[in-house]
Design an enzyme around this catalytic site. Structure first.
Site, PDB file in Angstrom:
ATOM      1  N   GLY A 117      30.567  32.170  49.103  1.00 29.28           N
ATOM      2  CA  GLY A 117      31.832  32.894  48.965  1.00 29.28           C
ATOM      3  C   GLY A 117      31.926  33.948  50.067  1.00 29.28           C
ATOM      4  N   TYR A 159      36.221  32.133  32.324  1.00 24.73           N
ATOM      5  CA  TYR A 159      35.524  32.820  33.417  1.00 24.73           C
ATOM      6  C   TYR A 159      34.388  33.692  32.867  1.00 24.73           C
ATOM      7  CZ  TYR A 159      34.980  36.264  37.210  1.00 24.73           C
ATOM      8  OH  TYR A 159      34.466  37.101  38.170  1.00 24.73           O
ATOM      9  N   PRO A 186      30.759  44.244  39.089  1.00 28.44           N
ATOM     10  CA  PRO A 186      31.781  45.148  39.635  1.00 28.44           C
ATOM     11  C   PRO A 186      32.981  45.270  38.699  1.00 28.44           C
ATOM     12  CG  PRO A 186      31.272  43.368  41.176  1.00 28.44           C
ATOM     13  CD  PRO A 186      30.705  42.969  39.832  1.00 28.44           C
ATOM     14  N   HIS A 203      45.113  38.843  42.034  1.00 27.12           N
ATOM     15  CA  HIS A 203      44.938  39.996  41.161  1.00 27.12           C
ATOM     16  C   HIS A 203      46.090  40.977  41.363  1.00 27.12           C
ATOM     17  CE1 HIS A 203      40.727  38.488  41.308  1.00 27.12           C
ATOM     18  NE2 HIS A 203      40.798  38.797  40.053  1.00 27.12           N
TER      19      HIS A 203
HETATM   20  O1  GFB Z   1      44.105  42.073  38.363  1.00 29.22           O
HETATM   21  P1  GFB Z   1      44.715  41.521  37.149  1.00 29.22           P
HETATM   22  O2  GFB Z   1      45.542  40.270  37.327  1.00 29.22           O
HETATM   23  O3  GFB Z   1      43.626  41.112  36.057  1.00 29.22           O
HETATM   24  O4  GFB Z   1      45.584  42.719  36.489  1.00 29.22           O
HETATM   25  P2  GFB Z   1      42.845  41.848  34.878  1.00 29.22           P
HETATM   26  C1  GFB Z   1      46.405  42.464  35.489  1.00 29.22           C
HETATM   27  C2  GFB Z   1      47.191  43.704  35.059  1.00 29.22           C
HETATM   28  O5  GFB Z   1      48.139  44.013  36.076  1.00 29.22           O
HETATM   29  C3  GFB Z   1      47.989  43.337  33.818  1.00 29.22           C
HETATM   30  C4  GFB Z   1      49.470  43.829  35.579  1.00 29.22           C
HETATM   31  O6  GFB Z   1      48.161  44.486  33.022  1.00 29.22           O
HETATM   32  C5  GFB Z   1      49.331  42.856  34.395  1.00 29.22           C
HETATM   33  O7  GFB Z   1      50.396  43.012  33.484  1.00 29.22           O
HETATM   34  N1  GFB Z   1      50.334  43.298  36.644  1.00 29.22           N
HETATM   35  C6  GFB Z   1      51.515  43.827  37.020  1.00 29.22           C
HETATM   36  C7  GFB Z   1      50.082  42.219  37.422  1.00 29.22           C
HETATM   37  N2  GFB Z   1      52.071  43.107  38.025  1.00 29.22           N
HETATM   38  C8  GFB Z   1      51.197  42.089  38.297  1.00 29.22           C
HETATM   39  C9  GFB Z   1      51.216  40.996  39.236  1.00 29.22           C
HETATM   40  O8  GFB Z   1      52.137  40.782  40.015  1.00 29.22           O
HETATM   41  N3  GFB Z   1      50.130  40.157  39.238  1.00 29.22           N
HETATM   42  C10 GFB Z   1      49.054  40.368  38.369  1.00 29.22           C
HETATM   43  N4  GFB Z   1      48.007  39.535  38.467  1.00 29.22           N
HETATM   44  N5  GFB Z   1      49.012  41.381  37.462  1.00 29.22           N
HETATM   45  C11 GFB Z   1      41.113  40.000  35.532  1.00 29.22           C
HETATM   46  C12 GFB Z   1      40.375  38.868  34.877  1.00 29.22           C
HETATM   47  O9  GFB Z   1      41.738  40.729  34.525  1.00 29.22           O
HETATM   48  O10 GFB Z   1      40.224  40.888  36.202  1.00 29.22           O
HETATM   49  C13 GFB Z   1      39.580  38.120  35.924  1.00 29.22           C
HETATM   50  O11 GFB Z   1      41.321  37.995  34.283  1.00 29.22           O
HETATM   51  C14 GFB Z   1      38.709  39.070  36.748  1.00 29.22           C
HETATM   52  O12 GFB Z   1      38.759  37.165  35.297  1.00 29.22           O
HETATM   53  C15 GFB Z   1      39.536  40.222  37.249  1.00 29.22           C
HETATM   54  O13 GFB Z   1      37.720  39.571  36.016  1.00 29.22           O
HETATM   55  C16 GFB Z   1      38.675  41.240  37.957  1.00 29.22           C
HETATM   56  O14 GFB Z   1      42.210  43.092  35.365  1.00 29.22           O
HETATM   57  O15 GFB Z   1      43.723  41.979  33.684  1.00 29.22           O
END
Ligand code: GFB
Length: 352
Positions: free
Chosen positions: A10, A139, A166, A182
């Protein structure tokens, strides 16, 4: 002087490219040869392909970052694939580390793997104490199994294979795909496009959830120190302090400021919020590296936005190249699906 051969799986992604940058600019050592492997270099879900790679490189040390990763919405849509693909990759890499007598392997987990129903702050002893959040069970369980493998290789073969955990990572060279990415790269991409087209910024969810965000370059510095100085098989959390936890709404404000965006910010609460928080303690890290200084969040956001602004055209070009290759390889299905999505979006826009 025996040279260490350090394989980074990676190695071309967010964290891998950050480690490369830090090794080349701050941490170069004559007795170390670093090899950064990309997903196009070797299919790590294939045991044979992975064995061939180890035969060629004969690594003495491994930083194992390769994984199927993604944001909340990608996890929600593909929990099964996240589990199966990551189980295969992790089992192959650790089996071959053992087969090729690798001295040390440091694998990468994430604070989302910890139990959802828990006490805060979360610490390293809680990895297996209850189910993870439902949005990313595939995951999370696959990543937890790395800790199980590390304990098995230690118990039966005395191996020193370990893992770091992390919190949410961001920085240059992130995944800006709006479906799979993300929250921070998605916000940076969306704010850039909204500013360019004079549109409102659409944020998913309520903006209330809390996250600890670590800058990829800081995580890279810690990864290198863990590889060189941490000799325990038990996981170690690599996170900013609890006091630096921010809400998604705060993160939006920081991106908007760095992008100098003046338009409306709309929260789409029909979209999921995911896990409310996963507040983690970095007490073990602070005991190991008491002098470590994290880059302030707003500074790291500004640098990440500057990188995106400078590289946006290249990113678009690389996506087009990717499509071109698909068409070249006659993988019309994937390409058409990609175009369809684009076309539907355009059509919807036209109707508006
Ligand atoms: O980084 P993220 O997608 O993952 O963040 P998690 C999600 C948060 O950001 C939620 C808000 O509260 C979403 O509602 N959000 C707002 C958005 N706008 C957006 C957008 O445009 N895209 C996304 N993606 N989110 C992940 C795990 O959880 O964290 C993975 O699912 C991994 O497996 C990663 O561990 C580090 O923090 O919720």
């Amino acid at each position: 002087m025996t040279q260490k051969v350090i394989l980074v799986t990676g190695g071309t992604g967010l964290v891998g490219s950050a480690i490369k940058q830090i090794v080349e600019s701050e941490e170069r050592r004559d007795d170390e040869r670093w090899v950064f492997l990309g997903s196009r270099d070797c299919d790590l879900t294939s045991l044979e392909a992975t064995r061939k790679l180890f035969e060629e490189l004969k690594p003495t040390h491994v930083i194992h970052l390769a994984a199927m990763v993604g944001g909340l919405f990608h996890n929600l849509a593909h929990n099964l694939q996240f589990f199966r693909k990551n189980m295969a990759i992790n089992d192959n890499v650790l089996a071959l580390c053992h087969e090729f007598d690798v001295i040390k392997c440091v694998s990468c987990l994430s604070t989302c793997i910890f139990p959802d129903q828990t006490t805060y702050p979360i610490d390293e002893t809680m990895v297996h104490k209850g189910p993870p959040h439902d949005s990313n069970f595939g995951y999370s369980y696959a990543k937890r199994m790395i800790d199980v493998l590390n304990r098995g290789y230690s118990q039966e073969h005395g191996r020193k294979y370990t893992s770091v955990v992390p919190c949410n990572v961001f920085g240059p060279n992130d995944n800006y795909n709006l479906q799979a990415g993300h929250v921070l790269p998605a916000l940076i991409h969306k704010t850039y496009v909204a500013k360019k087209n004079g549109k409102d910024l659409q944020v998913f969810g309520s903006g209330k959830p809390l996250r600890q965000f670590i800058y990829s370059l800081d995580l890279a510095r810690l990864f290198i120190r863990v590889l060189r100085e941490y000799d325990d098989i038990e996981p170690i959390i690599l996170s900013v302090d609890e006091k630096d936890e921010v809400s998604i709404g705060d993160a939006v404000k920081s991106v908007v400021k760095a992008m100098d965006f003046k338009g409306e910010i709309l929260y789409d609460t029909t979209k999921a919020d995911g896990q409310y928080k996963k507040t983690a303690s970095n007490k073990k890290l602070r005991e190991l590296f008491p002098d470590f200084e994290f880059t302030p969040f707003d500074v790291a956001i500004r640098e990440s936005v500057e990188w995106f602004n400078e590289n946006y055209e290249n990113l678009i070009l690389s996506i087009n190249q990717y499509l071109h290759n698909l068409l070249e390889r006659r993988e019309l299905f994937l390409a058409t699906r990609y175009f369809q999505k684009g076309a539907h979006a355009l059509l919807r826009k036209k109707k508006m």
